[in-house]
Enzyme design. Structure first.
Site, PDB file in Angstrom:
ATOM      1  N   ASP A   1      -7.604  -3.859  -0.261  1.00 55.82           N
ATOM      2  CA  ASP A   1      -7.841  -2.562   0.383  1.00 55.82           C
ATOM      3  C   ASP A   1      -7.520  -1.390  -0.540  1.00 55.82           C
ATOM      4  OD1 ASP A   1      -8.747  -3.483   2.786  1.00 55.82           O
ATOM      5  OD2 ASP A   1      -6.786  -3.443   3.773  1.00 55.82           O
TER       6      ASP A   1
ATOM      7  N   TYR B   1       0.997 -13.013  -3.501  1.00 48.39           N
ATOM      8  CA  TYR B   1       1.081 -11.565  -3.320  1.00 48.39           C
ATOM      9  C   TYR B   1       2.540 -11.147  -3.472  1.00 48.39           C
ATOM     10  CZ  TYR B   1      -3.628 -10.967  -1.354  1.00 48.39           C
ATOM     11  OH  TYR B   1      -4.986 -10.903  -1.177  1.00 48.39           O
TER      12      TYR B   1
ATOM     13  N   ARG C   1     -11.090  -9.582  -1.526  1.00 49.25           N
ATOM     14  CA  ARG C   1     -11.040  -8.115  -1.566  1.00 49.25           C
ATOM     15  C   ARG C   1      -9.591  -7.642  -1.546  1.00 49.25           C
ATOM     16  NH1 ARG C   1     -14.806  -7.323   3.806  1.00 49.25           N
ATOM     17  NH2 ARG C   1     -16.446  -8.768   3.157  1.00 49.25           N
TER      18      ARG C   1
ATOM     19  N   ARG D   1       0.782  -7.571   4.661  1.00 51.28           N
ATOM     20  CA  ARG D   1       1.381  -6.295   5.087  1.00 51.28           C
ATOM     21  C   ARG D   1       2.014  -6.410   6.484  1.00 51.28           C
ATOM     22  NH1 ARG D   1      -3.411  -2.203   4.080  1.00 51.28           N
ATOM     23  NH2 ARG D   1      -1.997  -0.836   5.251  1.00 51.28           N
TER      24      ARG D   1
END
Lengths: 247, 247
Positions: A53, A111, A51, A198
């Protein structure tokens, strides 16, 4: 039935995240909606590498689904792109064996996190990079990143709401590079926990601000508690960049 | 009263163009609204270097207005940026003499036009570059650009709706450069007529597609009729890049 693998990009700004939710605009919802149309009303379940966000972008998210349609790969790209909304695009389609799974076959993921460092805010990157106009000691951030490489229990670097018990992950690469006023942080690992990138970014920013010493990263890892790491960096700077499989 | 010059950027996607219109969201409307707040409800008229159409972006639009507020330039930037919506940003503020005028003092202007040349559409540039995935002969486009340089009557290259009678303008520079899959076309001139850059781009694209020969540009100029030039390229690839004044 054929198993189809798709590489897609999306602008996360207009979605309540990847995963389907009732009455929300989601990437999965839009994609499955297109497949329903293509399959004459039959529902087709789509599986993603993971997933993302709300407001998180994807440059190379990977999906798979099974279909009885006999469409060559190049035609799949055209068909999907003509039906998908303009904030989702398919860049690659390929038929796979039945043992391929977009999530379970993942070998590693990359990422990227973009930080806009210019003094005044930039209208063109406002949804695509985190505007951080303050001083950053990049060398210290690179030094701190060395402590994160390798295999660790990343409990301190995931959301306290993380339900998964095994928080051991391996980070293969962390790279920081600047182009014009944009700092990009690249993370490659075998998997990432909820909010992990993050929180890594937020912590490295605090290292860059000299609030945290590089060597403290080792201690933060050892504490195994979310409260010791830095803030969670905003979603809109984050990109799921690439998902790697054995081939 | 002090005359204040502002350099601003805006993402044209969310505006019905620069110029104020009733019941439409415009750059001028938003900017003047902020000045009214700062001046305790008094209306302040803003003058721009020129208008831009809906979906046209600005990287360096220039405005001026007169104010009795005694605010230093750096504070003006912070104050305006904190009150403006996130798709307009001020990058530079400077006090000017009373004979400076954002429109009438212009010496030259630079526009840029971005073309995304990748095969499949790119979600991140969908509002910021014209997606044109077809072959382009860039060398021919550069050759054609040579015929546009200098002082000409550009009647063939402006909207048939143009009301201004004097259509003589001077183009100083046209440059085409590629970075990754993005082609940028730079135009510097003493002024540009309504839709002129977009028609120049549309015509150069047809040269790139080998529908128009480079030497035909000379004939198109001589015809002094809009019908001989190429199509008007879409607004969302266009940027008012820089406005130059004597200083």
């Amino acid at each position: 039935m054929k198993r189809i693998k798709c590489v897609i990009s999306y602008d996360g700004s207009g979605f309540s995240g990847y995963q389907i939710q009732p009455n929300k605009r989601t990437v999965q919802g839009e994609f499955e909606g297109v497949l329903v149309k293509m399959h004459g009303g039959n529902e087709i379940k789509v599986h993603a590498s993971g997933r993302t966000d709300a407001n998180v972008h994807a440059y190379g998210q990977v999906l798979h689904f099974d279909t009885s349609l006999a469409i060559p790969s190049t035609k799949w790209i055209k068909a999907l792109n003509s039906l998908l909304p303009d904030d989702i695009a398919v860049s690659h389609v390929q038929q796979e064996d039945k043992d391929f799974h977009a999530r379970f076959s993942v070998v590693s993921k990359e990422y990227r996190y973009k930080i806009s460092r210019q003094q005044e805010r930039d209208v063109f990157s406002r949804d695509y990079a985190y505007h951080f106009p303050y001083e950053l000691n990049i060398e210290r951030m690179r030094e701190a990143a060395q402590y994160l490489l390798g295999t660790h229990d990343f409990t301190s670097f995931c959301s306290a709401k993380t339900e998964i018990e095994d928080r051991i992950r391996t980070i293969y690469e962390i790279e920081l590079f600047q182009y014009n006023n944009e700092l990009t942080m690249r993370f490659v690992g075998n998997g990432f926990l909820y909010n992990m990138v993050r929180i890594l970014v937020g912590t490295l920013i605090e290292v860059g601000q000299e609030k945290i010493f590089p060597a403290q990263i080792k201690e933060i890892l050892e504490k195994k508690s979310r409260i010791y790491a830095g803030k969670t960096a905003p979603a809109h700077g984050l990109y799921l960049w690439q998902v790697n499989y054995d081939n």
